[in-house]
Design a protein around this motif. Structure first.
Motif, PDB file in Angstrom:
ATOM      1  N   ARG A   1       0.872  -1.236   0.006  1.00  0.00           N
ATOM      2  CA  ARG A   1       0.083  -0.031   0.005  1.00  0.00           C
ATOM      3  C   ARG A   1       1.164   1.301  -0.043  1.00  0.00           C
ATOM      4  O   ARG A   1       0.706   2.244  -0.424  1.00  0.00           O
ATOM      5  CB  ARG A   1      -0.739  -0.208   1.205  1.00  0.00           C
ATOM      6  N   ARG A   2       1.729   1.330   0.986  1.00  0.00           N
ATOM      7  CA  ARG A   2       2.783   2.348   0.374  1.00  0.00           C
ATOM      8  C   ARG A   2       3.490   2.526  -0.607  1.00  0.00           C
ATOM      9  O   ARG A   2       3.715   3.909  -0.829  1.00  0.00           O
ATOM     10  CB  ARG A   2       3.585   2.450   1.998  1.00  0.00           C
TER      11      ARG A   2
ATOM     12  N   ASP B   1       1.068   4.102  -3.008  1.00  0.00           N
ATOM     13  CA  ASP B   1       1.102   5.736  -2.438  1.00  0.00           C
ATOM     14  C   ASP B   1       1.681   6.420  -3.349  1.00  0.00           C
ATOM     15  O   ASP B   1       1.167   7.648  -3.911  1.00  0.00           O
ATOM     16  CB  ASP B   1       0.512   5.620  -1.373  1.00  0.00           C
TER      17      ASP B   1
ATOM     18  N   ARG C   1       1.884   9.041  -6.092  1.00  0.00           N
ATOM     19  CA  ARG C   1       2.068  10.661  -6.038  1.00  0.00           C
ATOM     20  C   ARG C   1       3.033  10.503  -6.996  1.00  0.00           C
ATOM     21  O   ARG C   1       2.316  11.962  -7.342  1.00  0.00           O
ATOM     22  CB  ARG C   1       2.874  11.091  -4.736  1.00  0.00           C
TER      23      ARG C   1
END
Length: 155
Positions: free
Chosen positions: A75-76, A79, A83
């Motif tokens: 998930r990191r 993300d 971005r």
């Protein structure tokens, strides 16, 4: 007969008889509950079942925790990728603007519009990009390549 001639068992027997006659023995035995073995068959079975459960669940729980940490890492990363994608979309939108393209061409490529006069200011330290340009003009690229081959061939 003196009391020291009797054996220990005889003395204890005599003491027990005296206690029974006085009634103190009944108080002693009633005050103390009967002693039972603390580890019964049920307790042993319960301990065995609990140990079996701990052993059986240890590996799946470890896998669960490991997978949860992997999911958090993914998930990191997602993300961060989102971005980065947003930044690239913004940059693409900027490059669609002709004024931004002109600004970047003037800044990085030193382009000038027709009718303008371009100037390159050289500083006195001689460490800027103007110092590299004359050196490259002095020697053609193929001579630099050949010199590199000759230098690599030497022991």
């Amino acid at each position: 007969m003196p009391a020291d001639r009797f054996s220990t068992a005889t003395r204890l027997k005599a003491l027990g008889t005296a206690l029974v006659e006085s009634g103190a023995a009944a108080r002693v035995y009633r005050a103390r509950p009967p002693r039972r073995n603390r580890l019964t068959g049920r307790a042993a079975l319960l301990a065995l079942v609990m140990c079996s459960l701990v052993v059986a669940l240890a590996y799946p729980i470890r896998q669960y925790v490991s997978q949860r940490s992997d999911i958090a890492d993914q998930r990191r990363k997602a993300d961060n990728a989102a971005r980065t994608l947003d930044g690239l979309r913004d940059q693409k939108a900027r490059w669609q603007d002709p004024a931004y393209v002109e600004q970047q061409a003037r800044r990085h490529l030193h382009f000038v519009m027709p009718g303008e006069t371009g100037y390159i200011v050289q500083d006195s330290s001689g460490t800027g990009p103007a110092k590299k340009a004359p050196r490259a003009a002095q020697r053609p690229w193929y001579e630099t390549l050949w010199a590199g081959v000759d230098a690599a061939d030497k022991p």
